[in-house]
Scaffold this active site. Structure first.
Site, PDB file in Angstrom:
ATOM      1  N   GLU A 128       0.869  -1.176   0.000  1.00 30.53           N
ATOM      2  CA  GLU A 128       0.000   0.000   0.000  1.00 30.53           C
ATOM      3  C   GLU A 128       0.909   1.229   0.000  1.00 30.53           C
ATOM      4  O   GLU A 128       1.582   1.519   0.984  1.00 30.53           O
ATOM      5  CB  GLU A 128      -0.865  -0.066   1.268  1.00 30.53           C
ATOM      6  CG  GLU A 128      -2.299   0.323   1.151  1.00 30.53           C
ATOM      7  CD  GLU A 128      -2.940   0.247  -0.230  1.00 30.53           C
ATOM      8  OE1 GLU A 128      -3.179  -0.867  -0.733  1.00 30.53           O
ATOM      9  OE2 GLU A 128      -3.245   1.313  -0.804  1.00 30.53           O
ATOM     10  N   SER A 129       0.908   1.956  -1.117  1.00 40.14           N
ATOM     11  CA  SER A 129       1.860   3.062  -1.243  1.00 40.14           C
ATOM     12  C   SER A 129       1.639   4.167  -0.219  1.00 40.14           C
ATOM     13  O   SER A 129       2.601   4.817   0.210  1.00 40.14           O
ATOM     14  CB  SER A 129       1.829   3.631  -2.662  1.00 40.14           C
ATOM     15  OG  SER A 129       0.521   4.055  -2.991  1.00 40.14           O
TER      16      SER A 129
ATOM     17  N   CYS B 160       4.720  -2.474  -8.352  1.00 35.26           N
ATOM     18  CA  CYS B 160       3.384  -2.033  -7.938  1.00 35.26           C
ATOM     19  C   CYS B 160       3.419  -0.805  -7.015  1.00 35.26           C
ATOM     20  O   CYS B 160       3.699   0.290  -7.489  1.00 35.26           O
ATOM     21  CB  CYS B 160       2.633  -3.211  -7.341  1.00 35.26           C
ATOM     22  SG  CYS B 160       0.858  -3.023  -7.507  1.00 35.26           S
TER      23      CYS B 160
ATOM     24  N   ARG C   8      -4.701  -4.821  -7.761  1.00 34.16           N
ATOM     25  CA  ARG C   8      -5.066  -3.402  -7.587  1.00 34.16           C
ATOM     26  C   ARG C   8      -3.936  -2.514  -8.099  1.00 34.16           C
ATOM     27  O   ARG C   8      -3.449  -1.613  -7.417  1.00 34.16           O
ATOM     28  CB  ARG C   8      -5.410  -3.103  -6.122  1.00 34.16           C
ATOM     29  CG  ARG C   8      -6.741  -3.739  -5.703  1.00 34.16           C
ATOM     30  CD  ARG C   8      -7.052  -3.561  -4.236  1.00 34.16           C
ATOM     31  NE  ARG C   8      -6.042  -4.205  -3.406  1.00 34.16           N
ATOM     32  CZ  ARG C   8      -5.118  -3.576  -2.695  1.00 34.16           C
ATOM     33  NH1 ARG C   8      -5.082  -2.265  -2.678  1.00 34.16           N
ATOM     34  NH2 ARG C   8      -4.245  -4.243  -1.991  1.00 34.16           N
TER      35      ARG C   8
ATOM     36  N   HIS D 260       3.525  -7.882 -10.372  1.00 34.10           N
ATOM     37  CA  HIS D 260       4.320  -8.485  -9.292  1.00 34.10           C
ATOM     38  C   HIS D 260       5.126  -9.700  -9.758  1.00 34.10           C
ATOM     39  O   HIS D 260       4.687 -10.830  -9.557  1.00 34.10           O
ATOM     40  CB  HIS D 260       3.378  -8.969  -8.180  1.00 34.10           C
ATOM     41  CG  HIS D 260       2.705  -7.878  -7.429  1.00 34.10           C
ATOM     42  ND1 HIS D 260       3.242  -7.313  -6.300  1.00 34.10           N
ATOM     43  CD2 HIS D 260       1.532  -7.261  -7.637  1.00 34.10           C
ATOM     44  CE1 HIS D 260       2.428  -6.389  -5.832  1.00 34.10           C
ATOM     45  NE2 HIS D 260       1.383  -6.335  -6.629  1.00 34.10           N
TER      46      HIS D 260
ATOM     47  N   GLU E 266       7.475 -11.020  -8.356  1.00 38.85           N
ATOM     48  CA  GLU E 266       7.862 -11.801  -7.163  1.00 38.85           C
ATOM     49  C   GLU E 266       6.804 -12.828  -6.784  1.00 38.85           C
ATOM     50  O   GLU E 266       7.072 -13.702  -5.953  1.00 38.85           O
ATOM     51  CB  GLU E 266       8.177 -10.857  -5.990  1.00 38.85           C
ATOM     52  CG  GLU E 266       6.993 -10.186  -5.303  1.00 38.85           C
ATOM     53  CD  GLU E 266       6.433  -8.968  -6.043  1.00 38.85           C
ATOM     54  OE1 GLU E 266       6.770  -8.758  -7.225  1.00 38.85           O
ATOM     55  OE2 GLU E 266       5.627  -8.245  -5.427  1.00 38.85           O
TER      56      GLU E 266
HETATM   57  N1  GLN Z   1      -3.165  -0.270  -4.790  1.00 36.34           N
HETATM   58  C1  GLN Z   1      -1.871  -0.139  -4.158  1.00 36.34           C
HETATM   59  C2  GLN Z   1      -1.477   1.317  -3.993  1.00 36.34           C
HETATM   60  O1  GLN Z   1      -2.092   2.178  -4.564  1.00 36.34           O
HETATM   61  C3  GLN Z   1      -0.813  -0.890  -4.931  1.00 36.34           C
HETATM   62  C4  GLN Z   1      -1.182  -2.350  -4.976  1.00 36.34           C
HETATM   63  C5  GLN Z   1      -0.031  -3.288  -4.938  1.00 36.34           C
HETATM   64  O2  GLN Z   1       1.119  -2.964  -4.619  1.00 36.34           O
HETATM   65  N2  GLN Z   1      -0.357  -4.540  -5.200  1.00 36.34           N
HETATM   66  O3  GLN Z   1      -0.566   1.580  -3.276  1.00 36.34           O
END
Ligand code: GLN
Length: 188
Positions: free
Chosen positions: A48-49, A79, A134, A169, A171
């Site tokens: 989650e950024s 991501c 996401r 991803h 990984e």
């Molecule tokens: N939706 C996340 C974000 O906005 C990123 C998703 C992820 O790293 N799988 O930070």
């Protein structure tokens, strides 16, 4: 050679497993003192950024990591990691390291199409598995940025000098070729 994995939130263990498979030594960045260890590359994992952006500031990582990236240390970002690197985030007031001259859109596929898997071409490697969760995608790039993968009209992977970033991803799948490529960047 040693890689530092940002390990404050998200899918960092999966990156570590990849490094294990490649026989690459790594350290986890969890607290400020960890930055004192010697390493030659950085991995910014998915997650989650917003949470990661908050933690890198609160833990006192921000300036050191930004300096290292700007001075040419190889970085692999997946991501949320891509969002941390992006100069501009279209649907967020906040950018983070802002070292990668691209604009990204967070959660760009919406809630329904939020997660999916496909195999597609990655420039210089060939067909690879791509798991999107996401995911963001890149809506604009500046001069000097190389496009490495696309999903229809959307850009999903780029490189810019020492920075290798993608919205999916690698990984989470078995294919180690992206990590291998990153390791080669670190070795140089
Ligand atoms: N939706 C996340 C974000 O906005 C990123 C998703 C992820 O790293 N799988 O930070």
């Amino acid at each position: 050679m040693r890689v530092a994995v940002l390990a404050v939130q998200g899918a960092f263990l999966e990156h570590e497993k990849m490094l294990d498979r490649l026989g690459v030594d790594y350290v986890e960045l969890r607290k400020k003192e960890d930055l004192k260890q010697s390493y030659n590359g950085i991995i910014l994992p998915g997650g989650e950024s917003t949470v990661q952006g908050k933690l890198i500031r609160e833990l006192g990582f921000y300036d050191t990591l930004k300096d290292q990236i700007q001075s040419g240390m190889p970085v692999l970002a997946t991501c949320a990691g891509l969002i941390l690197l992006a100069q501009k985030v279209e649907n967020d007031d906040r950018s983070h390291f802002a070292t990668l001259p691209v604009t990204v859109k967070r959660n760009a596929y919406g809630r329904q199409l939020g997660s999916f898997y496909k195999e597609d071409t990655f420039e210089g490697i060939g067909k690879i598995p791509m798991t999107f969760i996401r995911a963001p995608y890149i809506t604009d790039i500046k001069e000097g940025v190389t496009i490495l993968a696309r999903d229809k009209e959307f850009i999903t992977a780029v490189s810019y000098g020492n920075q290798l970033a993608m919205s999916f991803h690698p990984e989470l799948d078995e294919d180690t070729r992206i990590h291998q490529q990153f390791v080669e960047m670190v070795e140089k």
